[in-house]
Every structure is written in C-alpha cells, then in structure tokens.
Scaffold this active site. Structure first.
Site, PDB file in Angstrom:
ATOM      1  N   CYS A 239     -15.026   1.758   5.064  1.00 48.95           N
ATOM      2  CA  CYS A 239     -14.078   2.680   4.459  1.00 48.95           C
ATOM      3  C   CYS A 239     -14.582   3.108   3.079  1.00 48.95           C
ATOM      4  CB  CYS A 239     -12.705   2.019   4.329  1.00 48.95           C
ATOM      5  SG  CYS A 239     -11.899   1.711   5.914  1.00 48.95           S
TER       6      CYS A 239
ATOM      7  N   CYS B 154     -14.791  -7.501   8.227  1.00 43.43           N
ATOM      8  CA  CYS B 154     -13.430  -6.949   8.215  1.00 43.43           C
ATOM      9  C   CYS B 154     -12.470  -7.827   9.004  1.00 43.43           C
ATOM     10  CB  CYS B 154     -13.421  -5.538   8.766  1.00 43.43           C
ATOM     11  SG  CYS B 154     -13.831  -5.414  10.529  1.00 43.43           S
TER      12      CYS B 154
END
Length: 236
Positions: A206, A232
């Site tokens: 991101c 993540c």
C-alpha cells in the site's frame, strides 16, 4: 472431472497435502500447476498483488480463465490499479476485485485516521487478510506467488501446504525461484510488470506503508519501514 471427483468421497485434503508436498518438492513449476489444476479444477484460484504478472502468466497457460483475486485495499498506488486493469485486458484470466467491508472513509470514522501508522497489523488485517479470507471461502485451494528467498518466515514453506487458518490447500509453484529466475522469466516472456519496479520499488504494498529502496538494501526493506513488520498477515 478433477482427481477429487474420481477419488473416495471422504478423501481428507490434509492427506492430499502431505503426499503432494513430498512428491512435488523440487518439481518443475508447470508440473506443480498442472497437478493443482487436475486436482481442484474450478475450485482453485490465484491471488495477485499486481506487482507483476509472472505467476498468472504461468497458471493461465494451464488453466485459461482462472479466477484471480486482487485485494483492493483502498490505499494502493495508482500504478498498481493500472497494472490490475492491464492484466485484465491482456491475459486470459478472470480478475475479481476484492474489497474490505469498510471503505477507507468508514474505517477512519470508526477507528480514527491513519490506522496504518498507529496499528499497521490491525490495518492489514482489516484491509487485506479479512477480505481475502472471505473471498477464498468458495474455493478448495489457492495459488500463491511467495518465494523462499523473500523473507526468513518463508524459508521453510512447502510447495503444497495446508492453510490451517482458512481450511484449504495453498499451492506455491514459484517457491524456489530466485529473483534472477523471476527477472529472466519476465523478460523472456514479455510479462507485465508494475511500473513502480523501475522507480526503486522492488516490493510493492500500500502507498502509505511502502517506500523506494536504495541499491544494495534488502528488497523488502521498503515495506512497513521502521514499523518492525515484515508480513501483512496473509501468508502467516
């Protein structure tokens, strides 16, 4: 008809994993993919972060039209969204855009702004792990593009493994590939690549949590830099 449909009805998926992991360790990538497609048919999908299209290029050779799950976190770089759209236009795959249960605005209203900076584990869980978990519920198995040379936590992974968290089979066809093998395959086959790779982003997540890296730095050092985080949560 898949191999599962020809076998005994009570066949335990964990038994399949154990035998396949041993039989396919070190096997050629396309052999692993063919085994998975023959075994699971339409009940297998592929996940992609749209960093590059190497794995879906490989898998679509064996199973054109395969579902490709892309988790649209709401925080992606524009280049990543553009790569997703290009993949959908170029390759014989069915791209499925997976979204979190809350928009970014709804999440910020409920949990405050910049959750990614205050609690990156929770943000990743809400915007990546949980949405992907929901999207995978309709499948028995999924292809992942993880490689052993990426992080220490991936070095002991197997080419076929039991995804206990989701109760399904996870297939890692390029697990033993090196970065050079990946680069060579991409170049030799004209595979689509996220343009951020050419701007110093060897690993792309991101936008708020990814920075470019300097030559000689660990390729994943730009992910969650300074946060003490390397995954993540999808692959843990």
């Amino acid at each position: 008809m898949t191999l599962l449909e020809t076998d005994r009805p009570t066949l335990d998926l964990e038994d399949i994993v154990e035998s396949a992991a041993a039989a396919l360790e070190g096997a050629p990538t396309l052999e692993v993919i063919r085994w998975a497609v023959a075994t699971f048919g339409d009940r297998i999908c592929l996940t992609s972060s749209m960093s590059d299209a190497a794995l879906l290029h490989l898998v679509s050779k064996v199973k054109p039209g395969i579902d490709v799950l892309f988790v649209d976190t709401g925080y992606h770089f524009a280049e990543t969204i553009g790569t997703r759209d290009a993949v959908e236009a170029v390759y014989p795959v069915n791209v499925i855009n997976v979204t979190p249960s809350r928009t970014v605005e709804e999440q910020e209203a409920a949990l405050g702004p910049r959750l990614f900076g205050r609690n990156p584990d929770l943000c990743c869980h809400l915007r990546k792990v949980e949405p992907l978990g929901r999207a995978l519920e309709g499948y028995m198995a999924w292809f992942s593009g993880i490689r052993r040379d990426e992080t220490a936590s991936r070095r002991d992974r197997k080419v076929v493994e039991w995804d206990r968290k989701r109760g399904m089979v996870k297939v890692n066809p390029i697990l033993d590939w090196t970065q050079k093998q990946m680069d060579d395959y991409i170049e030799d086959n004209g595979v689509l690549v996220n343009p951020l790779h050419y701007d110093g982003y060897p690993s792309i997540g991101c936008a708020p949590c990814t920075r470019p890296v300097e030559p000689g730095e660990d390729p994943r050092s730009g992910r969650w830099a300074g946060m003490g985080k390397t995954e993540c949560g999808i692959h843990l």
